[in-house]
Scaffold this motif. Structure first.
Motif, mmCIF file in Angstrom:
data_model
loop_
_atom_site.group_PDB
_atom_site.id
_atom_site.type_symbol
_atom_site.label_atom_id
_atom_site.label_comp_id
_atom_site.label_asym_id
_atom_site.label_seq_id
_atom_site.Cartn_x
_atom_site.Cartn_y
_atom_site.Cartn_z
ATOM 1 N N MET A 71 38.156 7.985 -23.697
ATOM 2 C CA MET A 71 37.266 6.864 -23.424
ATOM 3 C C MET A 71 37.268 5.930 -24.616
ATOM 4 O O MET A 71 37.143 6.338 -25.758
ATOM 5 C CB MET A 71 35.858 7.404 -23.210
ATOM 6 C CG MET A 71 34.803 6.369 -23.166
ATOM 7 S SD MET A 71 33.216 7.197 -23.190
ATOM 8 C CE MET A 71 32.229 5.914 -23.845
ATOM 9 N N VAL B 268 35.771 2.383 -26.422
ATOM 10 C CA VAL B 268 34.693 1.403 -26.363
ATOM 11 C C VAL B 268 35.264 0.106 -25.851
ATOM 12 O O VAL B 268 36.326 -0.335 -26.271
ATOM 13 C CB VAL B 268 34.077 1.213 -27.749
ATOM 14 C CG1 VAL B 268 33.104 0.065 -27.742
ATOM 15 C CG2 VAL B 268 33.400 2.481 -28.184
ATOM 16 N N GLY B 269 34.572 -0.494 -24.931
ATOM 17 C CA GLY B 269 35.042 -1.756 -24.399
ATOM 18 C C GLY B 269 35.996 -1.580 -23.233
ATOM 19 O O GLY B 269 36.494 -2.540 -22.670
ATOM 20 N N GLU B 270 36.239 -0.335 -22.876
ATOM 21 C CA GLU B 270 37.144 -0.062 -21.759
ATOM 22 C C GLU B 270 36.542 -0.632 -20.486
ATOM 23 O O GLU B 270 35.360 -0.444 -20.201
ATOM 24 C CB GLU B 270 37.276 1.456 -21.632
ATOM 25 C CG GLU B 270 38.227 1.912 -20.552
ATOM 26 C CD GLU B 270 38.263 3.439 -20.523
ATOM 27 O OE1 GLU B 270 38.195 3.994 -19.420
ATOM 28 O OE2 GLU B 270 38.338 4.043 -21.596
ATOM 29 N N ILE C 193 35.389 -1.031 -16.710
ATOM 30 C CA ILE C 193 34.991 -0.016 -15.742
ATOM 31 C C ILE C 193 35.459 -0.439 -14.369
ATOM 32 O O ILE C 193 35.965 -1.533 -14.167
ATOM 33 C CB ILE C 193 33.461 0.163 -15.739
ATOM 34 C CG1 ILE C 193 32.779 -1.163 -15.395
ATOM 35 C CG2 ILE C 193 32.984 0.689 -17.060
ATOM 36 C CD1 ILE C 193 31.362 -0.993 -14.989
ATOM 37 N N ARG D 275 26.517 -1.019 -17.345
ATOM 38 C CA ARG D 275 27.369 -1.243 -18.512
ATOM 39 C C ARG D 275 26.929 -2.510 -19.261
ATOM 40 O O ARG D 275 26.824 -2.518 -20.489
ATOM 41 C CB ARG D 275 28.826 -1.366 -18.061
ATOM 42 C CG ARG D 275 29.802 -1.811 -19.151
ATOM 43 C CD ARG D 275 29.848 -0.803 -20.301
ATOM 44 N NE ARG D 275 30.842 -1.184 -21.269
ATOM 45 C CZ ARG D 275 32.059 -0.655 -21.338
ATOM 46 N NH1 ARG D 275 32.435 0.274 -20.490
ATOM 47 N NH2 ARG D 275 32.902 -1.060 -22.250
ATOM 48 N N ASP E 98 25.583 -2.687 -22.995
ATOM 49 C CA ASP E 98 26.249 -3.579 -23.961
ATOM 50 C C ASP E 98 25.222 -4.456 -24.671
ATOM 51 O O ASP E 98 25.283 -4.661 -25.885
ATOM 52 C CB ASP E 98 27.276 -4.464 -23.253
ATOM 53 C CG ASP E 98 28.553 -3.699 -22.917
ATOM 54 O OD1 ASP E 98 28.712 -2.571 -23.432
ATOM 55 O OD2 ASP E 98 29.378 -4.220 -22.146
ATOM 56 N N ARG F 46 26.716 1.350 -29.793
ATOM 57 C CA ARG F 46 26.691 1.837 -28.412
ATOM 58 C C ARG F 46 26.105 3.252 -28.351
ATOM 59 O O ARG F 46 25.367 3.597 -27.421
ATOM 60 C CB ARG F 46 28.099 1.823 -27.815
ATOM 61 C CG ARG F 46 28.120 1.962 -26.317
ATOM 62 C CD ARG F 46 29.517 1.900 -25.793
ATOM 63 N NE ARG F 46 30.174 0.653 -26.142
ATOM 64 C CZ ARG F 46 30.000 -0.491 -25.475
ATOM 65 N NH1 ARG F 46 29.190 -0.534 -24.456
ATOM 66 N NH2 ARG F 46 30.639 -1.585 -25.845
ATOM 67 N N SER G 38 29.428 4.474 -16.582
ATOM 68 C CA SER G 38 29.530 3.029 -16.819
ATOM 69 C C SER G 38 30.249 2.727 -18.119
ATOM 70 O O SER G 38 30.831 1.668 -18.299
ATOM 71 C CB SER G 38 28.142 2.390 -16.809
ATOM 72 O OG SER G 38 27.499 2.629 -18.036
ATOM 73 N N GLY H 151 32.775 4.356 -19.071
ATOM 74 C CA GLY H 151 34.202 4.606 -18.863
ATOM 75 C C GLY H 151 34.620 6.054 -18.934
ATOM 76 O O GLY H 151 35.815 6.346 -18.947
#
Lengths: 306, 194
Positions: A1, A3-5, A7, A18, A22, B33, B151, B153
């Protein structure tokens, strides 16, 4: 996974959640936590402030005890043939003298609680628990792992028990709040070795191990009542320091074995034995929302009493 | 957080150009995050900070065991999930002794005013954000964690590992959470323009 992936765009709920996370992340000021992580990771390499020798020996009582113990050893030495192997008593006496000096000692502590039901059912429950214990006289503090949580707690010189349960929050318990069963456990944890060794010398039969003369098994003398059922002492032949100590006690109907393994001896700052020394500023001690009943519950759970 | 912080962290971690250099960037990139996620589960900023701090320290101390560059984020969120659940169920006293509940409004809900030329937009954003926060706070913790991890990922398998359950049960948790949230957010979901 990553970050910023991105969805799955097919699920609008995921997208909203999400986006919400964020925005929360954008708003979070992570600087203070980053600083804390940095400090925590840098800690092992830090040099703790040195305790001055002068301050150490300012306690007249301690100095007096050490001198008296040294004289005792000298007197014992006059009556001991140097070529003859030392008796178990002599080895313990040497350790007693060494432990009269007020050094901070760190032990790795393992405790097994063996539950033996009164009806003789062979079923046992063993709950191993590992901690690191720093002790000086009747003061101690402990680094304990409970679940995923790292806890520091201890007893200061006034006899108050303290618990740093979060980096900026802690609890302090007056000695009058501490139930007798917990006070007893604290006494064991404080490992007042000079007291313990004195008791072992007067109330216990001592026997050296067949193979290793520096390992001594102590059992109460006939007719002597003692909380300890057995003590095993491993004394360093060179330094005369107690390297390993295994105490077996019976409390109510439970056999409790506590093993102390010496890890290091060095001078610690006084603050390490106080709650404030384990909290980051600004901190809160005894938050008002924790009522007396909750305090008692916390105290019991800390000692594994449900 | 300024760029200078990156160098400081590296220096404090050892200062040498070793694998920790990559971790330095990784910590800075993932930290906000992780805090937001922990905050969502625990609803207490102080506790969230504590949990996240501990999780990073543990992971970085085991940097020689794990491939943090590859698996770090997955492990981090798993670790944060465990710690948050641990707090709420198994070892509540260890992390929070006060049993504070309810959403944490200490952060406020101010939406960054990036669209001053659209005066209504910040108000609408705020309304939506409050609706999402409210919906998430009504979900059981496991569903909330599952949906948030999804959410962010994570795969169903990774979510199952984080929640210590089976992948199929993780799927059920996600599905139920989506259903509840869809009902809660129906007015917004029906307007794709928003």
């Amino acid at each position: 996974m990553n970050v910023g992936e991105p969805i799955n765009p097919q699920d609008p709920v995921d997208s909203l959640v999400r986006a919400y996370l964020d925005r929360q992340a954008e708003r979070v000021d992570s600087g203070p936590v980053l600083d804390r992580i940095t400090r925590s990771l840098a800690q092992p390499g830090e040099r703790r402030p040195k305790w001055s020798l002068r301050r150490r020996w300012s306690n007249r009582w301690t100095l007096g005890s050490a001198i008296a113990a040294a004289l005792l050893v000298l007197a014992i030495g006059l009556f001991t043939l140097p070529a003859r192997p030392l008796s178990a008593e002599a080895i313990v006496r040497e350790a007693w003298v060494v432990h009269a000096s007020p050094l901070d000692r760190c032990y790795r502590v393992e405790t097994d609680f063996e539950f033996t039901p009164l009806d003789g059912d062979p079923k046992t429950i063993v709950r191993p628990r590992q901690t690191r214990l720093w002790t000086r006289g009747d003061r101690f503090w402990i680094e304990s792992e409970i679940g995923l949580r790292h806890l520091n707690w201890g007893r200061d010189e006034s006899g108050e028990l303290w618990l740093a349960f979060a980096p900026r929050r802690g609890l302090r318990f007056d000695p009058t709040e501490i139930p007798p069963a917990i006070a007893l456990r604290c006494d064991v944890l404080s490992v007042r070795l000079e007291t313990l060794l004195g008791q072992v010398l007067s109330d216990f039969d001592l026997q050296t191990d067949r193979d290793e003369a520096n390992i001594i098994r102590a059992t109460p003398k006939p007719g002597r009542r003692h909380l300890l059922r057995e003590a095993i002492l491993e004394i360093d032949p060179e330094t005369k320091v107690l390297r390993r100590l295994e105490l077996t006690r019976v409390f109510t109907n439970r056999t409790i074995t506590t093993r102390f393994h010496l890890e290091e001896s060095r001078e610690l700052d006084d603050s390490q034995y106080q709650l404030e020394g384990h909290l980051e500023r600004p901190f809160q001690i005894n938050p008002p929302e924790i009522d007396p009943q909750r305090r008692r519950q916390i105290l019991l759970r800390l000692f594994g009493i449900r | 957080m300024g760029d200078g912080m990156k160098g400081d962290l590296l220096a404090d971690l050892g200062g040498s150009p070793d694998p920790l250099e990559d971790l330095n960037d990784w910590v800075i990139a993932t930290l906000p995050r992780a805090i937001a996620y922990a905050l969502s589960l625990l609803k207490d900023r102080s506790l969230a900070d504590d949990v996240v701090h501990d999780c990073y320290c543990r992971l970085i101390q085991k940097a020689n065991v794990y491939n943090l560059e590859r698996d770090g984020t997955k492990l981090l969120f798993r670790s944060v999930t465990h710690a948050c659940f641990n707090h709420n169920s198994r070892d509540r006293f260890a992390l929070s002794l006060d049993g504070r509940g309810g959403p944490d409004h200490s952060q406020g809900f101010e939406v960054e005013d990036r669209r001053m030329n659209q005066p209504l937009q910040p108000i609408l954003d705020r309304e939506l954000e409050e609706a999402i926060a409210d919906g998430l706070s009504r979900l059981p913790m496991a569903q909330r964690a599952a949906l948030e991890l999804k959410s962010l990922g994570q795969s169903q398998q990774e979510i199952a590992e984080a929640l210590e359950t089976t992948p199929s049960n993780a799927g059920v948790l996600i599905h139920r959470a989506r259903q509840t949230m869809a009902r809660q957010l129906a007015p917004y979901l029906e307007e794709p323009s928003r």
